[in-house]
Design an enzyme around this catalytic site. Structure first.
Site, PDB file in Angstrom:
ATOM      1  N   LYS A 180     -11.784  -4.645 -37.526  1.00 58.12           N
ATOM      2  CA  LYS A 180     -12.327  -3.684 -38.492  1.00 58.12           C
ATOM      3  C   LYS A 180     -11.339  -2.532 -38.705  1.00 58.12           C
ATOM      4  O   LYS A 180     -11.145  -2.068 -39.830  1.00 58.12           O
ATOM      5  CB  LYS A 180     -13.686  -3.164 -38.003  1.00 58.12           C
TER       6      LYS A 180
ATOM      7  N   GLN B 159     -21.043  -0.732 -32.844  1.00 64.64           N
ATOM      8  CA  GLN B 159     -20.803  -2.153 -32.537  1.00 64.64           C
ATOM      9  C   GLN B 159     -21.872  -2.663 -31.563  1.00 64.64           C
ATOM     10  O   GLN B 159     -22.081  -2.099 -30.495  1.00 64.64           O
ATOM     11  CB  GLN B 159     -19.395  -2.309 -31.934  1.00 64.64           C
TER      12      GLN B 159
ATOM     13  N   ASP C  10     -23.661  -0.661 -42.160  1.00 63.60           N
ATOM     14  CA  ASP C  10     -24.049  -1.972 -41.618  1.00 63.60           C
ATOM     15  C   ASP C  10     -25.363  -2.457 -42.233  1.00 63.60           C
ATOM     16  O   ASP C  10     -25.742  -3.613 -42.073  1.00 63.60           O
ATOM     17  CB  ASP C  10     -24.215  -1.880 -40.091  1.00 63.60           C
TER      18      ASP C  10
END
Ligand code: NAD
Length: 285
Positions: free
Chosen positions: A52, A95, A118
């Site tokens: 990422k 994460q 997200d």
């Protein structure tokens, strides 16, 4: 057979974002900022975070890493609140999975929905289910984007989604069944309690596998000319494997994604798309 090249498509998307940001950052005097929170030392999570960060660099997005060896629920909540207030942070990504003892849902619920790149916050999940604009989870949105780029429209077709997780299967089924571009499918959502999975899959023009079992979907389970999208990423002794048995499927299907190089890179590209969207929202572009 069309090989749906997620790696190449993701690279094209990153270039498009970079071109757009070259104009926008000059105009608004700053880059988009993506805060990535990683807790603990899970090796797979470390790889995902590194990928990422690289994608951010490629696109002209400022990656703001927050790597914590260990932390408490209270400290992590404090960090999220600080990032929510930071005007240079457009997107916040935590994460997953978080180490044991930390309440992931509580952390995700704290993220400002306007920075929730997200798409896991209940506000954004609710907006998606209502068909309203908002951030959509990166993996299913990346899958839809890949279909769009290859002009594979599931409208009026039968689609089977295998797997009902909150991050892949459920949102993907919802997105495919809504009205709009690259949607309008008649969707069956299958899971571990589906009575006859093979029969369901054999009816489908589009099969989406998000199960977590290597090579689970085999050629006898799909009809000739189907489109097969393999979301699975499974670590095996022979390396990475998808949820679909590519070797047996490749001569039967119309189109299929490889693993690696299919849905994985599209997920990260979609995170960049969502971060650009968050930036636009915050600067008023
Ligand atoms: P999960 O474990 O949360 O969900 C798996 C789903 O599969 C469950 O809903 C379960 O009902 C279903 N399932 C399990 N066994 C089944 C069976 N025998 N028959 C029918 N359904 C069955 O997993 P997840 O988080 O949705 O991830 C699924 C896969 O996708 C994993 O391999 C994961 O690594 C991968 N993944 C990839 C990306 C990406 O970017 N490519 C992103 C997220 C997850």
């Amino acid at each position: 057979m069309i090989l749906l090249d997620g790696k190449a498509t993701a690279a094209t998307i990153r270039t498009e974002i970079k071109e757009e940001l070259d104009k926008l950052t000059g105009k608004y005097g700053r880059q988009p900022g993506l805060a990535v929170v990683l807790v603990g030392e899970d090796p797979a999570s470390q790889v995902y975070v590194r990928n990422k960060e690289r994608a951010c660099e490629d696109c002209g997005i400022k990656s703001m890493p927050h790597k914590l060896d260990n932390t408490t629920q209270l400290e992590l909540e404090g960090l999220i609140q600080k990032l929510n207030r930071d005007v240079n942070v457009d997107g916040i990504l935590v994460q997953l999975p978080l180490p044991e003892g930390l309440d992931s849902q509580k952390i995700l619920d704290l993220i400002d929905p306007e920075k929730d790149v997200d798409g896991f916050h209940p506000v954004n999940v609710g907006k998606m289910s209502l068909g309203l604009p908002g951030f959509k989870p990166c993996t299913p949105a990346g899958v839809i984007n890949l279909l769009k780029r290859y002009n594979l429209d599931p409208a009026c077709k039968k689609a089977v989604v295998i797997g009902r997780s909150n991050i892949v299967g459920k949102p993907l089924a919802m997105m495919l069944s809504q009205s709009g571009p690259c949607a309008n499918a008649t969707v069956t959502l299958c899971h571990s309690r589906t009575a006859d999975l093979k029969a369901e899959c054999l009816e489908a023009d589009f099969v989406f596998a998000a199960i977590g079992t290597p090579n689970f979907v085999t050629a006898d389970m799909v009809k000739e000319g189907a489109v097969v999208i393999d979301v699975g990423i499974n670590r095996t002794d022979e390396g990475l494997a998808g949820d679909c048995d590519f070797e047996s499927l490749k001569d039967k299907v119309h189109a299929i994604t490889p693993v690696p190089g299919g849905v994985g890179p599209m997920t990260i590209a979609q995170l960049m798309v969502n971060t650009l969207e968050a930036f636009r929202l915050h600067v008023g572009a």
